[in-house]
Design a protein around this motif. Structure first.
Motif, PDB file in Angstrom:
ATOM      1  N   VAL A   8     -95.446  87.415   8.833  1.00 25.57           N
ATOM      2  CA  VAL A   8     -96.602  86.545   8.999  1.00 25.57           C
ATOM      3  C   VAL A   8     -97.587  86.705   7.796  1.00 25.57           C
ATOM      4  CG1 VAL A   8     -98.699  86.147  10.439  1.00 25.57           C
ATOM      5  CG2 VAL A   8     -96.434  86.867  11.456  1.00 25.57           C
ATOM      6  N   ASN A   9     -97.982  85.526   7.297  1.00 23.54           N
ATOM      7  CA  ASN A   9     -99.074  85.719   6.211  1.00 23.54           C
ATOM      8  C   ASN A   9    -100.462  84.906   6.739  1.00 23.54           C
ATOM      9  OD1 ASN A   9     -97.980  87.116   3.660  1.00 23.54           O
ATOM     10  ND2 ASN A   9     -96.432  85.801   4.075  1.00 23.54           N
ATOM     11  N   PHE A  10    -101.532  85.633   6.346  1.00 23.30           N
ATOM     12  CA  PHE A  10    -102.834  84.715   6.681  1.00 23.30           C
ATOM     13  C   PHE A  10    -103.415  84.514   5.310  1.00 23.30           C
ATOM     14  CE2 PHE A  10    -102.035  87.619  10.274  1.00 23.30           C
ATOM     15  CZ  PHE A  10    -101.948  86.659  11.339  1.00 23.30           C
ATOM     16  N   GLN A  11    -104.305  83.156   5.665  1.00 24.71           N
ATOM     17  CA  GLN A  11    -104.755  82.479   4.227  1.00 24.71           C
ATOM     18  C   GLN A  11    -106.180  82.329   4.860  1.00 24.71           C
ATOM     19  OE1 GLN A  11    -103.999  78.554   2.064  1.00 24.71           O
ATOM     20  NE2 GLN A  11    -102.495  79.759   1.548  1.00 24.71           N
ATOM     21  N   GLN A  12    -107.166  82.626   4.268  1.00 31.07           N
ATOM     22  CA  GLN A  12    -108.423  82.230   4.620  1.00 31.07           C
ATOM     23  C   GLN A  12    -108.802  80.836   3.983  1.00 31.07           C
ATOM     24  OE1 GLN A  12    -111.634  85.407   4.147  1.00 31.07           O
ATOM     25  NE2 GLN A  12    -113.098  83.864   5.325  1.00 31.07           N
ATOM     26  N   ALA A  13    -109.044  79.983   4.500  1.00 32.77           N
ATOM     27  CA  ALA A  13    -109.148  78.402   3.889  1.00 32.77           C
ATOM     28  C   ALA A  13    -109.822  77.646   4.674  1.00 32.77           C
ATOM     29  CB  ALA A  13    -107.906  78.017   3.561  1.00 32.77           C
ATOM     30  N   ASP A  14    -110.437  76.684   4.223  1.00 33.96           N
ATOM     31  CA  ASP A  14    -111.247  75.459   4.930  1.00 33.96           C
ATOM     32  C   ASP A  14    -110.098  74.469   5.036  1.00 33.96           C
ATOM     33  OD1 ASP A  14    -112.553  73.635   6.066  1.00 33.96           O
ATOM     34  OD2 ASP A  14    -114.302  73.776   4.590  1.00 33.96           O
ATOM     35  N   LEU A  15    -109.916  73.989   6.445  1.00 33.74           N
ATOM     36  CA  LEU A  15    -109.004  72.959   6.479  1.00 33.74           C
ATOM     37  C   LEU A  15    -109.145  71.429   5.915  1.00 33.74           C
ATOM     38  CD1 LEU A  15    -107.828  73.989   9.911  1.00 33.74           C
ATOM     39  CD2 LEU A  15    -106.311  74.291   7.823  1.00 33.74           C
ATOM     40  N   ASN A  16    -110.856  71.618   5.620  1.00 34.37           N
ATOM     41  CA  ASN A  16    -111.282  70.173   5.330  1.00 34.37           C
ATOM     42  C   ASN A  16    -111.103  70.100   3.869  1.00 34.37           C
ATOM     43  OD1 ASN A  16    -112.478  69.398   7.798  1.00 34.37           O
ATOM     44  ND2 ASN A  16    -113.833  71.102   7.579  1.00 34.37           N
ATOM     45  N   LYS A  17    -110.609  71.114   3.312  1.00 33.53           N
ATOM     46  CA  LYS A  17    -110.172  71.119   1.710  1.00 33.53           C
ATOM     47  C   LYS A  17    -108.697  71.131   1.558  1.00 33.53           C
ATOM     48  CE  LYS A  17    -114.391  73.010   0.549  1.00 33.53           C
ATOM     49  NZ  LYS A  17    -115.333  74.142   0.525  1.00 33.53           N
ATOM     50  N   PRO A  18    -108.264  70.566   0.142  1.00 35.89           N
ATOM     51  CA  PRO A  18    -106.695  70.399   0.116  1.00 35.89           C
ATOM     52  C   PRO A  18    -106.062  71.724   0.324  1.00 35.89           C
ATOM     53  CG  PRO A  18    -107.846  69.257  -1.564  1.00 35.89           C
ATOM     54  CD  PRO A  18    -108.847  69.744  -0.660  1.00 35.89           C
ATOM     55  N   TRP A  19    -105.018  71.805   1.111  1.00 36.75           N
ATOM     56  CA  TRP A  19    -104.343  73.005   1.602  1.00 36.75           C
ATOM     57  C   TRP A  19    -103.540  73.659   0.484  1.00 36.75           C
ATOM     58  CZ3 TRP A  19    -101.856  71.061   6.817  1.00 36.75           C
ATOM     59  CH2 TRP A  19    -103.108  70.396   7.603  1.00 36.75           C
ATOM     60  N   ASP A  20    -103.543  75.003   0.220  1.00 39.03           N
ATOM     61  CA  ASP A  20    -102.635  75.813  -0.713  1.00 39.03           C
ATOM     62  C   ASP A  20    -101.618  76.214  -0.172  1.00 39.03           C
ATOM     63  OD1 ASP A  20    -102.046  76.847  -3.104  1.00 39.03           O
ATOM     64  OD2 ASP A  20    -103.381  78.493  -2.940  1.00 39.03           O
ATOM     65  N   ILE A  21    -100.897  75.063   0.110  1.00 35.61           N
ATOM     66  CA  ILE A  21     -99.342  75.178   0.785  1.00 35.61           C
ATOM     67  C   ILE A  21     -98.490  74.364  -0.090  1.00 35.61           C
ATOM     68  CG2 ILE A  21     -98.071  75.136   2.767  1.00 35.61           C
ATOM     69  CD1 ILE A  21    -100.189  77.111   3.227  1.00 35.61           C
ATOM     70  N   LYS A  22     -97.110  74.926  -0.199  1.00 38.73           N
ATOM     71  CA  LYS A  22     -96.289  74.170  -0.914  1.00 38.73           C
ATOM     72  C   LYS A  22     -95.665  72.873  -0.059  1.00 38.73           C
ATOM     73  CE  LYS A  22     -92.925  77.133  -1.571  1.00 38.73           C
ATOM     74  NZ  LYS A  22     -91.847  78.002  -1.661  1.00 38.73           N
ATOM     75  N   ASP A  23     -95.686  71.757  -0.692  1.00 36.59           N
ATOM     76  CA  ASP A  23     -95.167  70.455  -0.012  1.00 36.59           C
ATOM     77  C   ASP A  23     -93.724  70.808   0.778  1.00 36.59           C
ATOM     78  OD1 ASP A  23     -97.325  69.303  -0.771  1.00 36.59           O
ATOM     79  OD2 ASP A  23     -96.614  67.759  -2.224  1.00 36.59           O
ATOM     80  N   ASN A  24     -93.493  70.190   1.736  1.00 30.33           N
ATOM     81  CA  ASN A  24     -92.423  70.589   2.596  1.00 30.33           C
ATOM     82  C   ASN A  24     -91.995  71.814   2.886  1.00 30.33           C
ATOM     83  OD1 ASN A  24     -91.388  67.610   2.305  1.00 30.33           O
ATOM     84  ND2 ASN A  24     -91.042  67.992   0.264  1.00 30.33           N
ATOM     85  N   TYR A  25     -93.255  72.591   3.239  1.00 26.91           N
ATOM     86  CA  TYR A  25     -92.856  74.215   3.706  1.00 26.91           C
ATOM     87  C   TYR A  25     -92.414  74.280   4.788  1.00 26.91           C
ATOM     88  CZ  TYR A  25     -94.444  78.475   5.382  1.00 26.91           C
ATOM     89  OH  TYR A  25     -94.434  79.622   6.153  1.00 26.91           O
ATOM     90  N   ALA A  26     -93.139  73.391   5.965  1.00 28.26           N
ATOM     91  CA  ALA A  26     -92.808  73.859   7.213  1.00 28.26           C
ATOM     92  C   ALA A  26     -92.118  72.932   7.849  1.00 28.26           C
ATOM     93  CB  ALA A  26     -94.292  73.722   7.608  1.00 28.26           C
ATOM     94  N   ASP A  27     -91.471  73.311   9.058  1.00 29.41           N
ATOM     95  CA  ASP A  27     -90.782  72.675   9.785  1.00 29.41           C
ATOM     96  C   ASP A  27     -91.605  72.358  11.085  1.00 29.41           C
ATOM     97  OD1 ASP A  27     -89.654  75.047  10.963  1.00 29.41           O
ATOM     98  OD2 ASP A  27     -87.782  74.549  10.115  1.00 29.41           O
ATOM     99  N   LEU A  28     -92.442  73.270  11.593  1.00 29.92           N
ATOM    100  CA  LEU A  28     -93.379  73.252  12.399  1.00 29.92           C
ATOM    101  C   LEU A  28     -95.030  73.328  12.017  1.00 29.92           C
ATOM    102  CD1 LEU A  28     -94.327  72.863  15.662  1.00 29.92           C
ATOM    103  CD2 LEU A  28     -93.959  75.341  15.612  1.00 29.92           C
ATOM    104  N   ILE A  29     -95.807  72.299  12.108  1.00 27.97           N
ATOM    105  CA  ILE A  29     -97.389  72.598  12.135  1.00 27.97           C
ATOM    106  C   ILE A  29     -97.806  72.926  13.653  1.00 27.97           C
ATOM    107  CG2 ILE A  29     -99.596  71.822  11.183  1.00 27.97           C
ATOM    108  CD1 ILE A  29     -98.409  70.733   9.047  1.00 27.97           C
TER     109      ILE A  29
END
Ligand SMILES: C[S@@+](CC[C@H](N)C(=O)[O-])C[C@H]1O[C@@H](n2cnc3c(N)ncnc32)[C@H](O)[C@@H]1O
Length: 207
Positions: free
Chosen positions: A84-105
């Protein structure tokens, strides 16, 4: 008070205060997500990690995003897992996550604080793998029409948070415009009493 400040203020008592919405949501998320396979998860508005904790039992990697430092601190105190990793971020701004990262949001009780659903679904679509699922569970808009809002108790009385009402059609239209199809739409009632106004609404969308 801004939404992030309110959650910083609420963080100490979020897990322990009486909260029917929080408790029913955990049941809904578990019942729903038990039926799906996933290994990589992006959790939006993970808060104190109420759902992160059990999602981590099934997933091999989770990123929990939230803009409240104090809510994240509670989550980090509870969850000591290298998955588990946590990231402090505002969801209203572009997400700093790799494209195609997740199979579940997974997104629980968070979209009521977000005004622009189109942005969330469009970012979500990019971050999901093909056929990836997007689970959403929120306070039912019917409940919102009656004035119910996220709120918590303090020594100085009840504090109500800033919320946005999203109609059922808005969730569906916004998700489908981004390219999702609707797999599930369910309504959830206190004590399974279907004569009452439903407390929660849940969706599973597929990329
Ligand atoms: C009601 S709590 C839900 C927490 C957790 N998902 C649960 O079900 O218990 C809503 C969470 O969304 C977060 N949140 C609200 N708006 C956000 C935003 N724009 N960006 C990041 N996090 C946000 C809050 O900080 C809070 O932790």
């Amino acid at each position: 008070m801004t939404i992030d400040k309110s959650y910083n203020d609420w963080a100490n008592t979020y897990d322990t205060g009486e909260n029917k919405t929080r408790d029913l949501e955990e049941i809904v998320a578990k019942q729903t997500l038990d039926r799906y396979d996933f290994t990589t998860v992006l959790e939006l508005g993970c808060g104190t990690g109420k759902n992160t904790q059990w999602l981590a039992e099934k997933a091999s990697s989770i990123i929990g995003m939230d803009f409240s430092g104090k809510m994240l601190l509670k989550a980090k105190e509870k969850i000591k897992s290298d998955k588990v990793n946590f990231q402090q971020a505002d969801l209203n701004k572009p997400w700093d996550i790799k494209d195609n990262y997740a199979d579940l949001i997974s997104c629980s009780l968070t979209l009521e604080h977000i005004s622009d659903l189109d942005f969330i679904f469009s970012e979500g679509f990019k971050k999901l793998k093909p056929k990836g699922k997007f689970f959403v569970c929120e306070l039912h808009p019917f409940k919102q029409y009656t004035g119910t809002k996220a709120r918590y108790e303090t020594e100085n009385g009840i504090i109500e948070l800033e919320v946005f009402t999203h109609h059922v059609s808005e969730y569906i239209n916004s998700a489908t415009i981004s390219g999702f199809k609707v797999l599930e739409l369910k309504e959830w009632f206190d004590n399974n009493d279907e004569t009452a106004i439903p407390r929660l609404i849940s969706f599973v969308f597929e990329k």
